[in-house]
Design an enzyme around this catalytic site. Structure first.
Site, mmCIF file in Angstrom:
data_model
loop_
_atom_site.group_PDB
_atom_site.id
_atom_site.type_symbol
_atom_site.label_atom_id
_atom_site.label_comp_id
_atom_site.label_asym_id
_atom_site.label_seq_id
_atom_site.Cartn_x
_atom_site.Cartn_y
_atom_site.Cartn_z
ATOM 1 N N ALA A 64 -3.846 -1.666 -4.569
ATOM 2 C CA ALA A 64 -4.493 -0.388 -4.881
ATOM 3 C C ALA A 64 -4.261 -0.034 -6.339
ATOM 4 O O ALA A 64 -3.261 -0.429 -6.942
ATOM 5 C CB ALA A 64 -3.948 0.718 -3.974
ATOM 6 N N ASP A 65 -5.207 0.704 -6.890
ATOM 7 C CA ASP A 65 -5.079 1.206 -8.253
ATOM 8 C C ASP A 65 -5.708 2.593 -8.300
ATOM 9 O O ASP A 65 -6.855 2.765 -7.896
ATOM 10 C CB ASP A 65 -5.786 0.276 -9.248
ATOM 11 C CG ASP A 65 -5.544 0.708 -10.687
ATOM 12 O OD1 ASP A 65 -4.367 0.857 -11.075
ATOM 13 O OD2 ASP A 65 -6.525 0.917 -11.412
ATOM 14 N N THR A 66 -4.947 3.566 -8.774
ATOM 15 C CA THR A 66 -5.410 4.949 -8.842
ATOM 16 C C THR A 66 -5.547 5.372 -10.292
ATOM 17 O O THR A 66 -4.626 5.178 -11.086
ATOM 18 C CB THR A 66 -4.427 5.887 -8.106
ATOM 19 O OG1 THR A 66 -4.314 5.457 -6.752
ATOM 20 C CG2 THR A 66 -4.904 7.330 -8.144
ATOM 21 N N GLY A 101 -9.089 2.542 -6.192
ATOM 22 C CA GLY A 101 -9.690 1.298 -5.739
ATOM 23 C C GLY A 101 -8.698 0.626 -4.815
ATOM 24 O O GLY A 101 -7.484 0.709 -5.038
#
Length: 186
Positions: A64-66, A101
């Protein structure tokens, strides 16, 4: 076995609310991306993280990437207190989006997408900004705030998934449920 390709304490906390048995194996990839849009950037970085860990460890891997986006500007993690103050001043009184994402790799198949949540900050005084930065909370968070902590005081409203703003949207839990993992188990 679920594997979280992240060292984020917030992602670990969210995943732990639904699944007791999972491993944490942080990815070693860069968060750089050549993607044209912030949404594509977040998905691409999540994919790189998930595939990096999956290449070393078998199981169902979550990457995940925020990111925080104000207008056309992506606000990453501040490098220091001054940068955090600048970001918070920019966010004051405005609406921005938080994009996470995610990529789940299960038995070699990939599920990837992004979740977008709108967040509106209150008008912040310089004293509030300084007091919040002094807590140290903004320094390891995209956009220089954490909704789950004292940063919640900065927010007027959100539209969308609260957990997305923390870093791991409920959509990930629902995808894991579709893959056969039971989030209802004690």
């Amino acid at each position: 076995m679920i594997i979280l390709a992240s060292k984020s304490p917030r992602r670990r906390e969210i995943l732990g609310k639904f699944f007791k048995d999972f491993k944490i194996i942080p990815s070693k990839v860069s968060e750089e991306s050549d993607a044209l849009s912030p949404r594509e950037h977040a998905i691409e970085v999540a994919r790189k993280k998930a595939w990096d860990v999956y290449s070393r460890e078998k199981g169902t891997v979550i990457g995940a990437d925020t990111i925080v986006v104000l207008g056309d500007e992506v606000l990453g993690k501040p490098k220091n207190e001054e940068e955090a103050k600048i970001m918070l001043k920019e966010l004051s009184g405005k609406t921005h989006v938080v994009i996470t994402g995610y990529c789940i790799i299960h038995e070699g198949d990939e599920i990837s997408n992004a979740v977008i949540t709108e967040v509106k900050f209150r008008e912040l005084s310089e004293e509030e900004i300084n007091a919040y930065v002094k807590t140290g909370e903004p320094l390891d968070k995209a956009g220089a705030y954490g909704i789950q902590g004292k940063g919640g005081l900065l927010i007027e409203w959100i539209k969308g998934d609260y957990y997305n703003v923390m870093g791991l949207p409920m959509q990930v839990i629902l995808e894991l449920q579709k893959l056969g993992f039971n989030p209802w188990k004690k």
